[in-house]
Write a protein that holds these residues in place. Structure first.
Motif, short mmCIF file in Angstrom:
data_model
loop_
_atom_site.label_atom_id
_atom_site.label_comp_id
_atom_site.label_asym_id
_atom_site.label_seq_id
_atom_site.Cartn_x
_atom_site.Cartn_y
_atom_site.Cartn_z
N ASP A 56 3.04 4.95 -10.74
CA ASP A 56 1.81 5.07 -10.57
C ASP A 56 1.11 5.92 -11.01
O ASP A 56 1.61 7.25 -11.34
CB ASP A 56 1.72 4.96 -9.12
CG ASP A 56 1.56 3.87 -8.56
OD1 ASP A 56 1.36 2.53 -8.77
OD2 ASP A 56 2.03 3.67 -7.32
N THR A 79 -1.74 9.98 -2.02
CA THR A 79 -1.62 8.93 -1.49
C THR A 79 -2.88 7.73 -2.72
O THR A 79 -2.65 7.89 -3.66
CB THR A 79 -2.89 8.91 -0.36
OG1 THR A 79 -4.28 8.72 -0.44
CG2 THR A 79 -2.52 9.99 0.33
N LEU A 80 -2.58 6.58 -1.63
CA LEU A 80 -2.86 5.30 -2.38
C LEU A 80 -4.57 5.98 -2.90
O LEU A 80 -4.80 5.10 -3.74
CB LEU A 80 -2.92 4.11 -2.07
CG LEU A 80 -3.03 2.75 -2.92
CD1 LEU A 80 -1.43 2.61 -3.47
CD2 LEU A 80 -2.43 1.38 -1.69
N LEU A 135 3.16 4.18 -2.13
CA LEU A 135 2.64 4.43 -3.86
C LEU A 135 3.94 4.60 -4.26
O LEU A 135 5.19 4.22 -3.88
CB LEU A 135 2.93 6.63 -3.47
CG LEU A 135 1.42 6.52 -2.73
CD1 LEU A 135 1.98 8.63 -3.27
CD2 LEU A 135 0.41 6.17 -4.21
N PHE A 189 0.81 -1.46 0.23
CA PHE A 189 0.01 -0.03 0.14
C PHE A 189 1.12 1.15 0.05
O PHE A 189 0.35 2.14 0.22
CB PHE A 189 -0.60 -0.35 1.35
CG PHE A 189 -1.49 -1.45 0.74
CD1 PHE A 189 -2.67 -1.09 0.15
CD2 PHE A 189 -1.88 -2.79 1.54
CE1 PHE A 189 -3.97 -2.53 0.54
CE2 PHE A 189 -2.28 -3.64 2.03
CZ PHE A 189 -3.58 -3.16 1.41
N VAL A 211 -4.16 6.80 -7.01
CA VAL A 211 -3.69 6.08 -7.48
C VAL A 211 -5.18 5.69 -8.61
O VAL A 211 -5.83 4.61 -7.83
CB VAL A 211 -3.50 5.24 -6.93
CG1 VAL A 211 -2.54 3.82 -8.21
CG2 VAL A 211 -1.30 5.49 -6.17
#
Length: 711
Positions: free
Chosen positions: A450, A520-521, A446, A444, A524
């Motif tokens: 991405d 943040t994820l 980055l 989790f 993505v």
């Protein structure tokens, strides 16, 4: 006395419109094999790439959709308002009325068009009965007037004669000259006055909320359209909602009276209300998301641990997988395999996979498939159908019409939106596999390369053009009769000129972007494969080509020679966080007990009893309330929480096991009680036997004693 002739019995059974799906399918369902959760051919999550979780934990037992009333969905409009059916008022058109001054002025203005003699004739006509032979129409020549002036005459007639006379503007050709005429007449004896009412509402489109139970959105739209007398495509909505649920969403129809729509709804087994008017038509995707209220029954787990799991889900979110309903019902023929054949222009394989026999099919459908597979007589197989909405019926009709080997032409008989579900299913399959591998190999955090939207406010793009991804529609049924038309091949130069716009929607993260802390994820996105898409600029980009190559495809090959089947691609968030998540535990005593109040329950005054009654009983449920963006599957939210497979077969198996435990638990006290009763009886018998033995012994001793004494 001569015998009455018996009426000829039709061979075709009458299809009754019931609360459930109409037609003979109800009869066939009674003969389905016993559904005990042991269907080995049911699709599992791991077979469509769903393997990972965001948070660790053992999960807990809970049954999803034990009843359709355990799953409620309310649409959220673009303003962020949760739509609830709470107003059943039926708007009436504004009646055009003129005061005495306005009426006098209008009569003066049109005195040369409507003479005193014409006024006298209309007064006489108004006094006559509708069936009176003398009640003949009166024509007023209005060729020289514009639309506004003709409207003023209609308003004048309405004010003077109300419903006694109706006027309609018609065009007639006399001596090669076109004339405009307002024809004044008595209302037709058996006609609805609604048909004669002018459109006096503040907008061209009637918007209203539809509340449905255990019914697909497309079916609700088709039923309304049929009873109003319009094509299903003229009933517009923002997105499809779950079938096995109670749902509320917005529909719109152009220039149809609300009272007419209400009548159609009553015959369609849906509830409607909250009417508004607009000059804008609803389009698929015109929503901000959906609010879900869900009951998990037979909850078995520690409440403290369950609350911790809910807090983790609220804060850390879940993987934005495409749910199982995206891939059909059969593991042996998943819909994405049909999509692969379609993308490769292998139309024979497409047709054969759609019509191929499979296990656990509807009995009548199994017979249809078996007949076609063995005989390849499409006309004979198509004749076995009574309902016409099945995709197999459309395909068989196409083969019968165009020839048994003209698969490409036959497939065009299938509605475009239904046919596109197959290649979109393959795109979803690729997304799921990539998402799982991304989480498994990189966790989790980055990583450079991405993808994120350049504009952080970008909404997820919908892969399906004019078809919402929330759809749980059965892949085997058609929504309407709109056929796929053969498109011209797309020139390569034109396609390349359009590439850059969509590709520029995203950018690849750099090391500097990651260090900045601005992403943040949750920002993505992963692509759904296509010919006009930006792939991650790291090893993940190569994964896409690897999976496509497994199936004999490439990104360039997704630029299909038939424009309809060309897959441009899309972007989809990797992780999703639910909004406004709340929960509570509740006890209940029977599986049939209603635990969530629906919109209709509130209107009927039942909500307070359902929601505020203290739960009693040995069974425990978890009530969830949360919001998700469009095209996000609530079942994937539940999967993350439960840490278990959400397939229908697995959920049914869990429910059967839990119900068996409940029955055993209820029977145990009775068994113990019976054992105690038996032990007590046995104890009493033993005491009685002992006492009897003692008495016998005493009697014997007394006899012996008497014998031993001298006389």
């Amino acid at each position: 006395m001569p015998q009455r002739k018996k009426a000829k019995t039709s061979w075709r059974p009458k299809q009754m419109h019931t609360k459930h799906r109409p037609g003979p399918e109800e009869e066939w369902r009674k003969r389905l094999p016993k559904n005990d959760g042991s269907n080995k051919n049911s699709l599992r999550e791991d077979q469509v790439g769903i393997t990972e979780y965001v948070s660790r934990g053992a999960g807990f037992t809970g049954v999803v959709k034990s009843r359709f009333s355990d799953f409620h969905v309310n649409e959220i409009d673009l303003d962020g308002k949760v739509l609830q059916l709470n107003d059943l008022t039926v708007p009436k058109p504004a009646e055009p009325t003129l005061d005495e001054e306005e009426l006098a002025a209008a009569r003066q203005k049109f005195r040369e068009i409507i003479t005193d003699d014409t006024w006298n004739k209309m007064s006489t006509l108004a006094a006559l009965g509708a069936k009176d032979p003398a009640a003949q129409p009166i024509d007023i020549i209005v060729t020289a007037l514009d639309k506004t002036e003709r409207g003023q005459i209609h308003d004048m007639l309405k004010t003077l004669y109300s419903s006694k006379l109706v006027g309609s503007t018609v065009t007639e050709v006399k001596d090669s000259t076109e004339e405009r005429i307002i024809r004044v007449m008595k209302p037709k004896y058996n006609s609805s006055s609604e048909k004669r009412t002018r459109w006096n509402f503040p907008g061209e489109y009637v918007h209203f909320l539809v509340y449905k139970e255990n019914m697909e959105t497309s079916e609700a739209a088709s039923r309304l359209a049929s009873r109003i007398g319009i094509h299903p495509s003229n009933v517009n909505y923002c997105g499809t909602k779950d079938k096995r649920a109670k749902t509320t969403q917005k529909f719109c129809i152009k220039r149809r009276l609300p009272s007419q729509i209400v009548t159609a709804a009553q015959k369609s087994y849906v509830r409607i209300g909250n009417f508004t008017f607009s000059n804008n038509v609803l389009k698929l995707g015109d929503l901000k998301g959906n609010r879900f209220k869900i009951v998990l029954r037979h909850v078995n787990g520690d409440e403290v641990e369950i609350q911790q799991a809910l807090e983790n889900l609220r804060d850390k979110g879940f993987i934005n997988y495409f749910g199982l309903q995206r891939f059909g019902n059969h593991a042996d023929i998943p819909t994405y395999e049909i999509g692969v054949a379609l993308l490769k222009a292998d139309y024979k394989t497409v047709a054969e996979l759609i019509l191929k026999p499979r296990s656990n099919d509807l009995p009548f459908m199994a017979e249809v498939r078996k007949k076609w597979w063995k005989e390849r007589n499409s006309a004979a197989a198509a004749a076995m159908f009574i309902p016409n909405e099945f995709i197999e019926k459309k395909l068989l009709d196409g083969l019968a019409k165009y020839g048994e080997n003209d698969y490409a032409a036959a497939l065009r008989k299938i509605p475009r939106n239904m046919l596109l579900l197959y290649p979109h299913s393959f795109q979803s399959f690729v997304f799921n596999r990539i998402a799982s591998r991304r989480i498994k190999e990189h966790g989790f955090k980055l990583i450079p390369g991405d993808l994120v939207y350049r504009n952080k406010e970008e909404m997820d793009e919908d892969i399906i053009e004019k078809c919402d991804l929330d759809s749980t529609t059965d892949i085997g049924k058609c929504e309407d009769n709109q056929e796929v038309k053969e498109d011209a091949e797309t020139p390569a130069s034109d396609a390349k000129n359009e590439d850059s716009i969509f590709k520029r929607k995203v950018k690849a993260l750099t090391e500097e972007d990651i260090v900045s802390g601005n992403y943040t994820l949750f920002d993505v996105v992963l692509p759904l494969p296509g010919h006009d898409i930006t792939y991650p600029s790291n090893e993940i980009g190569a994964w896409y080509e690897e999976i496509l190559a497994e199936y004999g495809l490439s990104s360039e090959k997704l630029r299909h020679k038939v424009k309809t089947f060309a897959m441009a691609g899309a972007y989809r968030k990797l992780l999703i966080c639910p909004r406004d998540l709340t929960w509570k535990f509740r006890k209940y005593s029977t599986p049939e007990e209603t635990l969530i109040a629906s919109d209709w329950d509130r209107i009927a005054g039942k909500a307070d009893k359902i929601e505020n009654t203290e739960g009693t009983g040995d069974l425990k449920a978890l009530l969830l309330d949360f919001c998700l963006p469009p095209s996000v599957y609530a079942t994937m939210f539940l999967r993350e929480l439960l840490k278990s497979d959400t397939s229908a077969a697995q959920q049914l198996k869990i429910e059967i096991d839990e119900m068996s435990k409940v029955r055993d638990k209820q029977q145990t006290p009775k068994v113990n009680e019976s054992k105690e009763d038996a032990a007590h009886v046995e104890s009493v018998n033993e005491v009685a036997t002992t006492e009897k033995r003692k008495l016998t012994a005493d009697e014997t001793a007394e006899v012996e004693e008497k014998k031993s004494k001298p006389s």
